[in-house]
Scaffold this motif. Structure first.
Motif, PDB file in Angstrom:
ATOM      1  N   GLU A  60       0.814  -1.220   0.000  1.00  0.00           N
ATOM      2  CA  GLU A  60       0.000   0.000   0.000  1.00  0.00           C
ATOM      3  C   GLU A  60       0.846   1.267   0.000  1.00  0.00           C
ATOM      4  O   GLU A  60       0.353   2.352  -0.343  1.00  0.00           O
ATOM      5  N   GLN A  64       3.016   2.840  -7.342  1.00  0.00           N
ATOM      6  CA  GLN A  64       2.098   2.315  -8.339  1.00  0.00           C
ATOM      7  C   GLN A  64       0.757   1.906  -7.738  1.00  0.00           C
ATOM      8  O   GLN A  64      -0.271   1.919  -8.424  1.00  0.00           O
ATOM      9  N   GLN A  66      -0.509   3.469  -4.894  1.00  0.00           N
ATOM     10  CA  GLN A  66      -1.145   4.704  -4.435  1.00  0.00           C
ATOM     11  C   GLN A  66      -1.833   5.456  -5.575  1.00  0.00           C
ATOM     12  O   GLN A  66      -2.822   6.158  -5.357  1.00  0.00           O
ATOM     13  N   THR A  67      -1.316   5.322  -6.792  1.00  0.00           N
ATOM     14  CA  THR A  67      -1.919   6.012  -7.933  1.00  0.00           C
ATOM     15  C   THR A  67      -2.966   5.154  -8.642  1.00  0.00           C
ATOM     16  O   THR A  67      -3.561   5.600  -9.609  1.00  0.00           O
ATOM     17  N   LEU A  68      -3.184   3.945  -8.138  1.00  0.00           N
ATOM     18  CA  LEU A  68      -4.136   3.029  -8.758  1.00  0.00           C
ATOM     19  C   LEU A  68      -5.560   3.414  -8.393  1.00  0.00           C
ATOM     20  O   LEU A  68      -5.871   3.676  -7.233  1.00  0.00           O
ATOM     21  N   LYS A  69      -6.426   3.460  -9.387  1.00  0.00           N
ATOM     22  CA  LYS A  69      -7.832   3.789  -9.150  1.00  0.00           C
ATOM     23  C   LYS A  69      -8.636   2.500  -9.013  1.00  0.00           C
ATOM     24  O   LYS A  69      -9.109   1.931  -9.980  1.00  0.00           O
ATOM     25  N   ARG A  70      -8.777   2.033  -7.772  1.00  0.00           N
ATOM     26  CA  ARG A  70      -9.550   0.823  -7.519  1.00  0.00           C
ATOM     27  C   ARG A  70     -11.020   1.183  -7.387  1.00  0.00           C
ATOM     28  O   ARG A  70     -11.379   2.240  -6.871  1.00  0.00           O
ATOM     29  N   LYS A  71     -11.876   0.286  -7.822  1.00  0.00           N
ATOM     30  CA  LYS A  71     -13.310   0.548  -7.842  1.00  0.00           C
ATOM     31  C   LYS A  71     -14.053  -0.369  -6.868  1.00  0.00           C
ATOM     32  O   LYS A  71     -13.616  -1.476  -6.585  1.00  0.00           O
TER      33      LYS A  71
END
Length: 236
Positions: A60, A64, A66-71
């Motif tokens: 976490e 890579q 931290q910039t990930l857009k999880r849905k």
């Protein structure tokens, strides 16, 4: 049971050695790789940096992730499990002779993380080839500091000197994987030098790229004078 490829090339791209250009070429030509060379460049991302996260003790905290857009409230562990399975699914579907994995982020992994990474790779390939380019230390140090200025990480006075030891990084990989690494010189100042061309010739992929200059440089270079001006802007 997972299918095992004959060979896996792990390109642990040392910083400022044309890694982005190589990744862009391999990702762009991945259909050609499979069709004519029985070689898989897995995943939906040019950079295989999520492999680092798969074996990180605190994923976490990685850039890579931290910039990930999880849905839909997806957890980090859930995303990485899904990513891991998608790679295995690709391997089992295409059953390649060879696999190529590339990321400059691997250099930041600890020895324990690399050992876990090694065990995973051994489960999907019989032979592991460690590969990297090495750049002249002084040229690398200047280029690295300029990149840190451009990215905004250096906002005060920049001190030029040797910033990292590639020898220690290579030794770390060789120790964790228990094998010698294949090293090629990165000679950016040589006329006509091209990382993609050199890599393809080394691993029998010479027919991969017809327009080799298309992949010569992905990231624009910056002269020292421009870096000095940008450093002043960062300070302001």
């Amino acid at each position: 049971m997972n299918y095992k490829a004959h060979q896996l090339i792990l390109h642990f791209g040392l910083a400022k050695t044309g890694t982005s250009a190589l990744q862009h070429a391999l990702f762009d030509q991945r259909k050609e790789l499979l069709k004519n060379h029985d070689t898989l460049y897995p995943g939906k991302y040019e950079n295989h940096f999520f492999f680092q996260a798969m074996f990180a003790q605190q994923p976490e905290k990685l850039y890579q992730i931290q910039t990930l857009k999880r849905k839909g409230g997806e957890t980090v562990a859930g995303f990485l499990a899904k990513y891991r399975q998608s790679v295995l699914n690709e391997i089992n579907e295409f059953k390649p002779r060879q696999i190529i994995i590339s990321s400059e982020y691997f250099s930041g992994m600890s020895v324990d993380e690399l050992k876990a990474f090694s065990s995973f790779l051994e489960s999907i390939a019989t032979e592991i080839v460690l590969f990297a380019y090495v750049r002249d230390p002084w040229s690398f140090s200047i280029s690295y500091i300029q990149e840190m200025i451009r990215a905004g990480y250096i906002k005060k006075e920049a001190t030029f000197g040797y910033v990292k030891s590639n020898v220690e990084i290579i030794a770390k990989f060789e120790g964790a994987f228990g094998r010698r690494a294949t090293i090629l010189p990165y000679d950016q100042r040589t006329d006509g030098y091209n990382v993609v061309k050199t890599f393809c010739e080394k691993f029998g992929l010479s027919s991969l790229v017809t327009d080799i200059n298309k992949y010569k440089e992905v990231n624009n270079s910056m002269r020292s004078e421009a870096a000095c001006v940008m450093l002043q802007l960062n300070q302001l």
